[in-house]
Design an enzyme around this catalytic site. Sequence first.
Site, PDB file in Angstrom:
ATOM      1  N   THR A   6       8.370 -15.724  -1.956  1.00  0.00           N
ATOM      2  CA  THR A   6       7.344 -16.375  -1.143  1.00  0.00           C
ATOM      3  C   THR A   6       6.640 -15.297  -0.347  1.00  0.00           C
ATOM      4  O   THR A   6       7.268 -14.338   0.083  1.00  0.00           O
ATOM      5  CB  THR A   6       7.957 -17.393  -0.149  1.00  0.00           C
ATOM      6  OG1 THR A   6       8.664 -18.371  -0.868  1.00  0.00           O
ATOM      7  CG2 THR A   6       6.904 -18.047   0.724  1.00  0.00           C
ATOM      8  N   VAL A  46       9.236 -30.067  -3.651  1.00  0.00           N
ATOM      9  CA  VAL A  46       8.301 -29.372  -2.761  1.00  0.00           C
ATOM     10  C   VAL A  46       9.110 -28.703  -1.662  1.00  0.00           C
ATOM     11  O   VAL A  46       9.991 -29.322  -1.061  1.00  0.00           O
ATOM     12  CB  VAL A  46       7.291 -30.378  -2.166  1.00  0.00           C
ATOM     13  CG1 VAL A  46       6.475 -29.743  -1.062  1.00  0.00           C
ATOM     14  CG2 VAL A  46       6.370 -30.898  -3.272  1.00  0.00           C
ATOM     15  N   ASP A  62       9.238 -25.774   1.770  1.00  0.00           N
ATOM     16  CA  ASP A  62       8.659 -25.710   3.113  1.00  0.00           C
ATOM     17  C   ASP A  62       7.247 -25.118   3.112  1.00  0.00           C
ATOM     18  O   ASP A  62       6.424 -25.430   3.979  1.00  0.00           O
ATOM     19  CB  ASP A  62       9.555 -24.877   4.042  1.00  0.00           C
ATOM     20  CG  ASP A  62       9.818 -23.477   3.496  1.00  0.00           C
ATOM     21  OD1 ASP A  62       9.851 -23.308   2.253  1.00  0.00           O
ATOM     22  OD2 ASP A  62      10.009 -22.550   4.303  1.00  0.00           O
ATOM     23  N   GLY A  82      13.934 -23.481   1.707  1.00  0.00           N
ATOM     24  CA  GLY A  82      12.928 -24.352   2.294  1.00  0.00           C
ATOM     25  C   GLY A  82      13.500 -25.625   2.886  1.00  0.00           C
ATOM     26  O   GLY A  82      12.994 -26.133   3.899  1.00  0.00           O
TER      27      GLY A  82
HETATM   28  N1  ASP Z   1      10.748 -21.104   0.974  1.00  0.00           N
HETATM   29  C1  ASP Z   1      10.508 -21.228  -0.430  1.00  0.00           C
HETATM   30  C2  ASP Z   1      10.826 -22.634  -0.842  1.00  0.00           C
HETATM   31  O1  ASP Z   1      11.816 -23.184  -0.386  1.00  0.00           O
HETATM   32  C3  ASP Z   1      11.284 -20.325  -1.314  1.00  0.00           C
HETATM   33  C4  ASP Z   1      11.591 -18.964  -0.849  1.00  0.00           C
HETATM   34  O2  ASP Z   1      10.981 -18.470   0.094  1.00  0.00           O
HETATM   35  O3  ASP Z   1      12.488 -18.351  -1.432  1.00  0.00           O
HETATM   36  O4  ASP Z   1      10.128 -23.158  -1.683  1.00  0.00           O
END
Ligand code: ASP
Length: 333
Positions: free
Chosen positions: A187, A216, A218, A241
């Site tokens: 991300t 979906v 965060d 997330g």
């Molecule tokens: N935060 C992102 C999600 O949960 C994934 C990540 O940052 O690794 O979709």
Amino acid sequence: MTLNRRTFLAASVAPLLATMPAASAQRAARRPCVISSGNGARAIARAMELIQGGADPLEAAVKGVAIVEDDPEDMSVGYGGLPNEHGVVQLDASVMHGPTHTAGAVAALENIRNPAQVALEVLRRTDHVLLVGAGALAFARTVGFTEQNLLTERAREAWLRWKANLNPHDDWLDRDQQIDVPRTDGTIHVSAVNAAGDLGACTTTSGLSYKLAGRVGDSPLVGAGMFVDNEVGSAGSTGRGEAVIQSAGSFAVVRAMADGLEPTEACLRVLTWIADHTKRRDLLNGKGEPNFQVVMYALRKDGAWGSAGLRKGGTFTVHDGTKVRKKECPSLF
Ligand code: ASP
């Protein structure tokens, strides 16, 4: 058990803060300033260049992250991102503009490599904040984005290896191999403030690798994956997330800064809250600590910045107008 962990966490954060170089570095606040997740060096270099040339901080952040979205080597974002369980790349992104206090977002978007740009168009052209799935794709096409297959050969092979080793009772023939399948804890988040103190933020991702179709994270949720209050500052997150959604993580970091906490302290406060509210046994290690990573990033209106991770190993990059620096985050565990 909860009480013990809370007591432990409260005791552990204070000495950590006292020894943190980031805490003293952030006192020398400068504007403009741009902060991002560890994979954002090129993004913040570009964003800073644009801001110094007079661009709006949100536009600069979105143009910066496009470099990473376009990069097939970054398997956590945009083109080349790891797919969901069915081998389909579904992207999530959100943006927020401080001066107008407006946001735009897309979730589970397929076939468009720059979801942050689509999120910006949602903000600019519609009265809505979040478009998902087929509706988000139809909108993107309408406003001129072109579709392409986002699954690179490298990501497809990683997905196939994951699939072939998923369940010992199915009919795939790959059982004996010791696999090392890439998974993202990627991300990209960028928060930016210009010389006048106006803020913008953007978070874009391919989400959890091999996620359930339609999951979906965060990143596209305002208040979770990023949040801006132009009077206070901006925040964003990467990592698990689900934990960030259930803590309204980025909103909470901005509120903590409004309460007077330094950016790094604000991140640590929210991570402590997440740790304290992680109850499921499969999410805890033998010591009762969360076994997953979340990294929070914070940028205050005056240009002070900070970041912290739940677990060791988190990194972030920051550009205060002089150069890009990549740093390790202080962590709770
Ligand atoms: N935060 C992102 C999600 O949960 C994934 C990540 O940052 O690794 O979709």
